[in-house]
Design a protein around this motif. Structure first.
Motif, PDB file in Angstrom:
ATOM      1  N   SER A  89      17.167   5.724  -0.680  1.00 17.62           N
ATOM      2  CA  SER A  89      18.260   5.034  -0.001  1.00 17.62           C
ATOM      3  C   SER A  89      19.599   5.730  -0.213  1.00 17.62           C
ATOM      4  O   SER A  89      20.494   5.649   0.625  1.00 17.62           O
ATOM      5  CB  SER A  89      18.344   3.578  -0.475  1.00 17.62           C
ATOM      6  OG  SER A  89      18.532   3.519  -1.875  1.00 17.62           O
ATOM      7  N   GLU A  90      19.741   6.416  -1.341  1.00 19.41           N
ATOM      8  CA  GLU A  90      20.974   7.149  -1.627  1.00 19.41           C
ATOM      9  C   GLU A  90      20.632   8.551  -2.117  1.00 19.41           C
ATOM     10  O   GLU A  90      20.811   8.877  -3.293  1.00 19.41           O
ATOM     11  CB  GLU A  90      21.811   6.415  -2.674  1.00 19.41           C
ATOM     12  CG  GLU A  90      22.294   5.045  -2.228  1.00 19.41           C
ATOM     13  CD  GLU A  90      23.178   4.383  -3.269  1.00 19.41           C
ATOM     14  OE1 GLU A  90      23.763   5.105  -4.107  1.00 19.41           O
ATOM     15  OE2 GLU A  90      23.273   3.157  -3.262  1.00 19.41           O
ATOM     16  N   PRO A  91      20.112   9.398  -1.245  1.00 22.94           N
ATOM     17  CA  PRO A  91      19.690  10.741  -1.676  1.00 22.94           C
ATOM     18  C   PRO A  91      20.876  11.602  -2.086  1.00 22.94           C
ATOM     19  O   PRO A  91      21.929  11.573  -1.455  1.00 22.94           O
ATOM     20  CB  PRO A  91      18.995  11.305  -0.436  1.00 22.94           C
ATOM     21  CG  PRO A  91      19.604  10.562   0.709  1.00 22.94           C
ATOM     22  CD  PRO A  91      19.897   9.181   0.196  1.00 22.94           C
ATOM     23  N   ALA A  92      20.661  12.338  -3.162  1.00 27.43           N
ATOM     24  CA  ALA A  92      21.677  13.289  -3.611  1.00 27.43           C
ATOM     25  C   ALA A  92      21.287  14.676  -3.111  1.00 27.43           C
ATOM     26  O   ALA A  92      20.167  15.134  -3.360  1.00 27.43           O
ATOM     27  CB  ALA A  92      21.764  13.288  -5.136  1.00 27.43           C
ATOM     28  N   ASP A  93      22.167  15.319  -2.389  1.00 27.52           N
ATOM     29  CA  ASP A  93      21.885  16.662  -1.891  1.00 27.52           C
ATOM     30  C   ASP A  93      22.108  17.642  -3.031  1.00 27.52           C
ATOM     31  O   ASP A  93      23.135  18.320  -3.128  1.00 27.52           O
ATOM     32  CB  ASP A  93      22.775  16.991  -0.700  1.00 27.52           C
ATOM     33  CG  ASP A  93      22.309  18.250   0.025  1.00 27.52           C
ATOM     34  OD1 ASP A  93      21.404  18.927  -0.503  1.00 27.52           O
ATOM     35  OD2 ASP A  93      22.831  18.547   1.100  1.00 27.52           O
ATOM     36  N   ILE A  94      21.138  17.694  -3.904  1.00 29.94           N
ATOM     37  CA  ILE A  94      21.296  18.418  -5.161  1.00 29.94           C
ATOM     38  C   ILE A  94      21.428  19.920  -4.936  1.00 29.94           C
ATOM     39  O   ILE A  94      21.994  20.640  -5.758  1.00 29.94           O
ATOM     40  CB  ILE A  94      20.114  18.099  -6.100  1.00 29.94           C
ATOM     41  CG1 ILE A  94      20.466  18.459  -7.551  1.00 29.94           C
ATOM     42  CG2 ILE A  94      18.838  18.780  -5.647  1.00 29.94           C
ATOM     43  CD1 ILE A  94      19.565  17.849  -8.566  1.00 29.94           C
ATOM     44  N   ARG A  95      20.965  20.402  -3.786  1.00 35.19           N
ATOM     45  CA  ARG A  95      21.061  21.834  -3.513  1.00 35.19           C
ATOM     46  C   ARG A  95      22.499  22.279  -3.274  1.00 35.19           C
ATOM     47  O   ARG A  95      22.797  23.469  -3.326  1.00 35.19           O
ATOM     48  CB  ARG A  95      20.186  22.180  -2.306  1.00 35.19           C
ATOM     49  CG  ARG A  95      18.701  22.145  -2.629  1.00 35.19           C
ATOM     50  CD  ARG A  95      17.829  22.385  -1.423  1.00 35.19           C
ATOM     51  NE  ARG A  95      17.768  21.237  -0.544  1.00 35.19           N
ATOM     52  CZ  ARG A  95      16.874  21.079   0.416  1.00 35.19           C
ATOM     53  NH1 ARG A  95      15.962  22.015   0.620  1.00 35.19           N
ATOM     54  NH2 ARG A  95      16.871  20.013   1.186  1.00 35.19           N
ATOM     55  N   ARG A  96      23.379  21.324  -3.003  1.00 35.59           N
ATOM     56  CA  ARG A  96      24.788  21.653  -2.781  1.00 35.59           C
ATOM     57  C   ARG A  96      25.631  21.546  -4.050  1.00 35.59           C
ATOM     58  O   ARG A  96      26.830  21.850  -4.034  1.00 35.59           O
ATOM     59  CB  ARG A  96      25.379  20.728  -1.714  1.00 35.59           C
ATOM     60  CG  ARG A  96      24.776  20.917  -0.331  1.00 35.59           C
ATOM     61  CD  ARG A  96      25.407  19.975   0.666  1.00 35.59           C
ATOM     62  NE  ARG A  96      24.865  20.161   2.005  1.00 35.59           N
ATOM     63  CZ  ARG A  96      25.365  20.995   2.903  1.00 35.59           C
ATOM     64  NH1 ARG A  96      26.412  21.731   2.598  1.00 35.59           N
ATOM     65  NH2 ARG A  96      24.810  21.106   4.108  1.00 35.59           N
ATOM     66  N   LEU A  97      25.017  21.083  -5.140  1.00 33.69           N
ATOM     67  CA  LEU A  97      25.768  20.879  -6.370  1.00 33.69           C
ATOM     68  C   LEU A  97      25.944  22.189  -7.130  1.00 33.69           C
ATOM     69  O   LEU A  97      25.123  23.106  -7.036  1.00 33.69           O
ATOM     70  CB  LEU A  97      25.045  19.877  -7.269  1.00 33.69           C
ATOM     71  CG  LEU A  97      24.809  18.473  -6.690  1.00 33.69           C
ATOM     72  CD1 LEU A  97      24.086  17.612  -7.717  1.00 33.69           C
ATOM     73  CD2 LEU A  97      26.125  17.824  -6.271  1.00 33.69           C
ATOM     74  N   ARG A 156       0.811  -1.215   0.000  1.00 33.71           N
ATOM     75  CA  ARG A 156       0.000   0.000   0.000  1.00 33.71           C
ATOM     76  C   ARG A 156       0.849   1.272   0.000  1.00 33.71           C
ATOM     77  O   ARG A 156       0.318   2.375   0.159  1.00 33.71           O
ATOM     78  CB  ARG A 156      -0.943   0.013   1.208  1.00 33.71           C
ATOM     79  CG  ARG A 156      -1.985  -1.115   1.173  1.00 33.71           C
ATOM     80  CD  ARG A 156      -2.928  -1.006   2.348  1.00 33.71           C
ATOM     81  NE  ARG A 156      -3.600   0.301   2.358  1.00 33.71           N
ATOM     82  CZ  ARG A 156      -4.095   0.869   3.451  1.00 33.71           C
ATOM     83  NH1 ARG A 156      -3.968   0.271   4.633  1.00 33.71           N
ATOM     84  NH2 ARG A 156      -4.695   2.036   3.386  1.00 33.71           N
ATOM     85  N   VAL A 157       2.138   1.115  -0.235  1.00 35.25           N
ATOM     86  CA  VAL A 157       3.036   2.271  -0.298  1.00 35.25           C
ATOM     87  C   VAL A 157       3.882   2.166  -1.555  1.00 35.25           C
ATOM     88  O   VAL A 157       4.505   1.134  -1.816  1.00 35.25           O
ATOM     89  CB  VAL A 157       3.966   2.348   0.935  1.00 35.25           C
ATOM     90  CG1 VAL A 157       4.884   3.563   0.830  1.00 35.25           C
ATOM     91  CG2 VAL A 157       3.158   2.404   2.217  1.00 35.25           C
ATOM     92  N   GLN A 158       3.880   3.225  -2.329  1.00 37.64           N
ATOM     93  CA  GLN A 158       4.725   3.284  -3.521  1.00 37.64           C
ATOM     94  C   GLN A 158       5.665   4.477  -3.392  1.00 37.64           C
ATOM     95  O   GLN A 158       5.215   5.614  -3.260  1.00 37.64           O
ATOM     96  CB  GLN A 158       3.882   3.435  -4.789  1.00 37.64           C
ATOM     97  CG  GLN A 158       4.730   3.524  -6.062  1.00 37.64           C
ATOM     98  CD  GLN A 158       3.900   3.768  -7.314  1.00 37.64           C
ATOM     99  OE1 GLN A 158       2.679   3.795  -7.253  1.00 37.64           O
ATOM    100  NE2 GLN A 158       4.552   3.943  -8.431  1.00 37.64           N
ATOM    101  N   VAL A 159       6.948   4.196  -3.392  1.00 38.97           N
ATOM    102  CA  VAL A 159       7.952   5.258  -3.383  1.00 38.97           C
ATOM    103  C   VAL A 159       8.493   5.365  -4.789  1.00 38.97           C
ATOM    104  O   VAL A 159       9.179   4.463  -5.274  1.00 38.97           O
ATOM    105  CB  VAL A 159       9.090   4.960  -2.381  1.00 38.97           C
ATOM    106  CG1 VAL A 159      10.122   6.087  -2.414  1.00 38.97           C
ATOM    107  CG2 VAL A 159       8.533   4.790  -0.978  1.00 38.97           C
ATOM    108  N   ARG A 160       8.162   6.459  -5.443  1.00 39.76           N
ATOM    109  CA  ARG A 160       8.607   6.625  -6.823  1.00 39.76           C
ATOM    110  C   ARG A 160      10.085   6.984  -6.856  1.00 39.76           C
ATOM    111  O   ARG A 160      10.535   7.867  -6.135  1.00 39.76           O
ATOM    112  CB  ARG A 160       7.795   7.725  -7.515  1.00 39.76           C
ATOM    113  CG  ARG A 160       7.982   7.745  -9.025  1.00 39.76           C
ATOM    114  CD  ARG A 160       7.443   9.008  -9.614  1.00 39.76           C
ATOM    115  NE  ARG A 160       8.105  10.175  -9.048  1.00 39.76           N
ATOM    116  CZ  ARG A 160       7.721  11.424  -9.298  1.00 39.76           C
ATOM    117  NH1 ARG A 160       6.666  11.647 -10.039  1.00 39.76           N
ATOM    118  NH2 ARG A 160       8.368  12.437  -8.773  1.00 39.76           N
TER     119      ARG A 160
END
Length: 338
Positions: A177-185, A167-171
């Motif tokens: 699991s491996e988030p990219a801190d894109i705001r620091r790029l 009942r949970v979908q993580v798109r």
């Protein structure tokens, strides 16, 4: 449930010709407002946008979809960010339950609100009691430019515990699991992340996605798209999205209005659809975006050296028509062309 023969176009076809399919799903967009302004958003949603779908508009579209598709009808609630209007969302679900409209297939969220375990548990309990079958959580580099990963991670883990994996979908789950801190790029690194995200999870170049992301991936001159028509896409669409103002879009073709459920019930919009109606939708079905391009160039439109695909070309040409007040009311609303 409707019969295929109830559509005006289908009645003109021989038995062997491809028919206009029944719509079996509807994404009810409660609002264009969102706490994010993702670069790949099909609908140009942002904190500055607005609109709020009236409860009765939502319920009427829901009933109409059931008339079209019968027991196979599936409704999902989306936006924008529907959790910005929690009380309104709950009112819709309560009224739907009172009227026996059945379960909601899913509700989508970017998880920004999930700052407390107790709040999450309370809201999941409420959604479950009102017939929501699944929670869809958006996780990707685009959203994480605007939404901290901590509440999203908390929502995903707590939802899995309470609702279970079915009942949970993580798109785009790998980004959780491996988030990219894109705001620091840096800008260059961010562009690389956009391109990589597209190659791993391709998306359409409509709405805001036809802006910067499409330009990064543009490689085809318009003439290479001359034989890319949209007939199969319109005829075979599994469903529609309906925006806060009642505008009906085929699939995820944002900004191309098939009708408005505030004026015409959804089942009547389906019955009246004809790909050869002579308007801009007829042009897209017959010639694709290059058909629109021919007319636009005669009016002063300047095409780009390259496009990322036919949706990029289509959106670029439609933007020109919209900004010049042409092809109304099919190309709209303003929210999709900001």
């Amino acid at each position: 449930m409707l019969e295929l023969s109830e559509n005006v176009y289908n009645r003109s076809l021989s038995r062997e010709e491809p028919k206009f399919k029944l719509w079996r799903s509807a994404g009810l967009m409660l609002t264009y407002k969102c706490n994010a302004a993702c670069e790949f958003c099909y609908y140009h949603c942002s904190p500055e946008k607005g609109g709020l779908m009236a409860v009765e508009t939502c319920l009427a579209a829901w009933r109409s979809l059931q008339l079209i598709a019968g027991q196979g009808a599936k409704v999902h609630l989306t936006g924008g960010e529907p959790f910005l209007y929690w009380d309104h969302l709950i009112e819709i679900l309560r009224k739907a339950a009172e009227q026996g409209l059945g379960a909601v297939d899913q509700i989508e969220t970017n998880g920004f609100w999930a700052t407390d375990d107790r709040l999450i548990a309370e809201r999941l309990s409420m959604l479950t009691s009102l017939g929501v079958e699944r929670l869809k959580i958006s996780v990707d580099p685009f959203h994480q430019e605007y939404v901290d990963i901590e509440p999203v991670d908390r929502l995903a883990s707590t939802s899995l515990e309470i609702l279970g994996p079915d009942r949970v979908q993580v798109r785009w789950e790998e980004y959780l699991s491996e988030p990219a801190d894109i705001r620091r790029l840096s800008p260059v690194e961010r562009d690389r992340a956009y391109v990589l995200a597209y190659h791993e999870y391709p998306f359409r170049f409509t709405g805001r996605a036809a802006g910067h992301p499409a330009h990064l991936l543009a490689s085809k001159p318009a003439e290479d798209l001359a034989f890319s028509t949209c007939r199969a896409g319109f005829l075979g669409a599994k469903g529609v999205h309906i925006d806060p103002y009642g505008n009906v879009f085929s699939g995820t073709c944002s900004g191309i209005i098939l009708g408005n459920v505030g004026r015409t019930p959804l089942e009547e919009v389906w019955k009246a659809f004809h790909p050869g109606d002579g308007g801009p939708i007829g042009t897209l079905c017959e010639k694709g975006p290059c058909g629109l391009l021919e007319e636009a160039k005669s009016l002063g439109f300047e095409e780009l050296p390259a496009y990322a695909g036919k949706c990029h070309l289509c959106t670029h040409v439609r933007q020109f028509f919209f900004e010049n007040g042409l092809k109304q009311p099919v190309f709209g609303p303003t929210d999709c062309y900001a």
